[in-house]
Write an enzyme that holds these catalytic residues in place. Structure first.
Site, PDB file in Angstrom:
ATOM      1  CE  LYS A 236      -0.864  -0.023   5.015  1.00 26.63           C
ATOM      2  NZ  LYS A 236      -1.809   0.213   6.385  1.00 26.63           N
ATOM      3  N   GLY A 237      -0.105   2.768  -0.724  1.00 23.92           N
ATOM      4  CA  GLY A 237       0.850   3.470  -0.807  1.00 23.92           C
ATOM      5  C   GLY A 237       0.938   4.534   0.067  1.00 23.92           C
TER       6      GLY A 237
ATOM      7  CB  THR B  60       8.577  -6.925  -8.724  1.00 25.70           C
ATOM      8  OG1 THR B  60       7.312  -6.890  -9.825  1.00 25.70           O
ATOM      9  CG2 THR B  60       9.350  -6.303 -10.136  1.00 25.70           C
TER      10      THR B  60
ATOM     11  CG  ASP C 126       4.321  -6.226 -11.622  1.00 25.55           C
ATOM     12  OD1 ASP C 126       4.277  -7.089 -12.021  1.00 25.55           O
ATOM     13  OD2 ASP C 126       3.983  -5.507 -11.436  1.00 25.55           O
TER      14      ASP C 126
ATOM     15  N   GLY D  93       1.098  -7.669 -13.791  1.00 20.41           N
ATOM     16  CA  GLY D  93       2.215  -6.739 -14.991  1.00 20.41           C
ATOM     17  C   GLY D  93       1.830  -5.762 -14.681  1.00 20.41           C
TER      18      GLY D  93
ATOM     19  NE  ARG E 235     -16.556 -21.096 -21.686  1.00 20.44           N
ATOM     20  CZ  ARG E 235     -17.480 -21.223 -22.379  1.00 20.44           C
ATOM     21  NH1 ARG E 235     -18.317 -20.285 -23.280  1.00 20.44           N
ATOM     22  NH2 ARG E 235     -18.667 -22.325 -22.566  1.00 20.44           N
TER      23      ARG E 235
ATOM     24  CG  HIS F  74      -2.956 -12.649  -5.904  1.00 15.01           C
ATOM     25  ND1 HIS F  74      -4.471 -11.819  -6.680  1.00 15.01           N
ATOM     26  CD2 HIS F  74      -2.118 -11.523  -5.669  1.00 15.01           C
ATOM     27  CE1 HIS F  74      -3.841 -10.010  -6.337  1.00 15.01           C
ATOM     28  NE2 HIS F  74      -2.903 -10.441  -5.329  1.00 15.01           N
TER      29      HIS F  74
ATOM     30  CD  GLN G 211      -0.619 -14.126 -12.857  1.00 18.43           C
ATOM     31  OE1 GLN G 211      -0.006 -13.843 -13.976  1.00 18.43           O
ATOM     32  NE2 GLN G 211      -1.585 -13.461 -12.430  1.00 18.43           N
TER      33      GLN G 211
HETATM   34  O1  F6P Z   1       3.181  -5.549  -8.765  1.00 19.52           O
HETATM   35  C1  F6P Z   1       2.698  -6.508  -8.606  1.00 19.52           C
HETATM   36  C2  F6P Z   1       1.699  -7.396  -8.293  1.00 19.52           C
HETATM   37  O2  F6P Z   1       1.917  -8.771  -8.891  1.00 19.52           O
HETATM   38  C3  F6P Z   1       1.266  -6.338 -10.078  1.00 19.52           C
HETATM   39  O3  F6P Z   1       1.140  -7.773 -10.879  1.00 19.52           O
HETATM   40  C4  F6P Z   1      -0.413  -6.528  -9.869  1.00 19.52           C
HETATM   41  O4  F6P Z   1      -1.143  -5.940 -10.273  1.00 19.52           O
HETATM   42  C5  F6P Z   1      -0.259  -6.577  -8.004  1.00 19.52           C
HETATM   43  O5  F6P Z   1       0.650  -6.479  -7.580  1.00 19.52           O
HETATM   44  C6  F6P Z   1      -1.433  -6.973  -7.036  1.00 19.52           C
HETATM   45  O6  F6P Z   1      -1.325  -6.264  -6.021  1.00 19.52           O
HETATM   46  P1  F6P Z   1      -1.922  -7.171  -4.711  1.00 19.52           P
HETATM   47  O7  F6P Z   1      -1.515  -8.148  -4.465  1.00 19.52           O
HETATM   48  O8  F6P Z   1      -1.523  -5.966  -3.988  1.00 19.52           O
HETATM   49  O9  F6P Z   1      -3.433  -7.597  -5.349  1.00 19.52           O
END
Ligand code: F6P
Length: 356
Positions: free
Chosen positions: A80-81, A131, A133, A176, A272, A278, A280
């Site tokens: 979170k930012g 990351t 990403d 990503g 489809r 997540h 990933q």
């Molecule tokens: O930055 C990594 C990432 O998995 C992004 O690919 C994705 O958009 C985001 O985090 C999802 O964040 P959170 O786990 O907070 O939903």
């Protein structure tokens, strides 16, 4: 002098974080005889003045160190930012913890926040990039990317068989954020027919033309479309929303693409959607992620020994180098260059990657 090093993991988790923590603890202990303290939940732990002593073999089970292979992060993380709103309290807490240096394992968002805190609080900060990403500038690889590519590739392999059995178009939305690295790498490795990424505009007509061509010219009655969550609509709109905390979350592009296909293929094809989400970020780290995690952990400790702060360890040309953190952050997120060799490779394989 015996140093007291802090370490935290910040931002979205990924496989390989624990391997990096293990490497930091091993090298700090064995080479320098320093102490390493884990800060739970990144800036949240700092704020609450929490630190856990991390010892060599501290988690061993009869000599087996699970840290090398388990996913996620034993330290916990936050994504979170709004942290800078508490910067004064965090800086006071950091001082109370009496650390000589801090190793922050994060992506560009977390590292931007931590660097600002380090600047304000005069901390000795060293960063390790992670990351899925893979969008941190000046490093060819961030921890977690390789495992995520393999996870998506595996999903694409599985989806291929069910797509082929039903002659369906499978749309697969992958993570990503604003970068298409994960979609591009996994799409090529997983045999996608179409890869849509944020960096390259596409046309729905060309997507449908590609699907029709596969069917009519090559006898392939199914198609696999990988779409990055940050890809825009045909009109250039980003699909995202703000969650209850005001954070921007990507959502909807996979659904949008799925809805466009029937109209331009005369409703002949069933489509489809699979949103991998997540999944990933889960699983055991790949060999490559464990290896760079170990190399980054070692290099971060050496950077502290050399008193090189405000820097990030990075993977370039087969080795670890040290890059000024402000430079990294000024060029991040690092996006896919639409003319890069992988885009050219994809096109040469007949994959539609937009434009043209
Ligand atoms: O930055 C990594 C990432 O998995 C992004 O690919 C994705 O958009 C985001 O985090 C999802 O964040 P959170 O786990 O907070 O939903």
């Amino acid at each position: 002098m015996k140093k007291k090093i802090g370490i935290l993991t910040s931002g979205g988790d990924c496989p390989g974080l624990n391997a990096a923590i293990a490497a930091v603890v091993s090298h700090a202990t064995l080479t320098y005889n320093w102490e390493v303290w884990g800060i739970p939940y990144a800036t949240q732990g700092l704020l609450e003045r929490k630190a856990i002593a991390l010892n060599l073999h501290g988690l061993d089970l009869h000599g087996i160190d699970p840290l090398l292979s388990i996913g996620g992060t034993i330290l916990g993380s936050i994504n979170k930012g709004d942290t800078l709103a508490h910067s004064k309290e965090i800086i006071a807490s950091y001082e109370a913890l009496d650390l000589d240096a801090l190793i922050a394992i994060g992506g560009d968002g977390s590292l931007t926040i931590l660097r600002e805190l380090a600047k304000q609080g005069d901390w000795n900060l060293v960063a390790i990039p992670k990351t899925i990403d893979n969008d941190v500038a000046f490093t060819e690889r961030a921890i977690g990317f390789d495992t995520a590519v393999n996870t998506v590739m595996d999903a694409l392999n599985r989806l291929t068989y069910t797509a082929a059995s039903h002659d369906r178009v499978m749309v697969v939305e992958v993570m990503g954020r604003t970068a298409g690295h994960l979609a591009l790498h996994s799409g090529i490795a997983g045999g996608a027919d179409i890869i849509l990424i944020p960096e390259i505009p596409y046309s729905i007509a060309k997507i449908c033309q590609k699907i029709t061509e596969l069917r009519d010219k090559w006898g392939q009655k199914f198609a696999l479309i990988v779409v990055a969550e940050g890809a825009k609509t045909e009109e250039g709109k980003i699909s995202c929303y703000r969650d209850s905390r005001g954070e921007v979350r990507m959502r909807g592009i996979g659904q949008y693409i799925t809805e466009q296909i029937p109209a331009c293929t005369n409703n002949q094809l069933e489509t489809r959607l699979t949103i991998l989400g997540h999944v990933q970020r889960g699983g055991l780290p790949s060999a490559w992620d464990r290896t760079i995690a170990a190399a980054f952990g070692k290099a971060a400790i050496d950077s502290i020994a050399l008193e090189q702060y405000d820097r990030m360890v990075a993977w370039q040309n087969g080795e670890v180098v040290s890059v000024p953190l402000p430079l990294v952050l000024s060029q991040s997120p690092f996006l896919v260059n639409p003319n890069n060799f992988l885009i050219k490779t994809a096109r040469s394989l007949g994959i539609y990657v937009g434009e043209e």
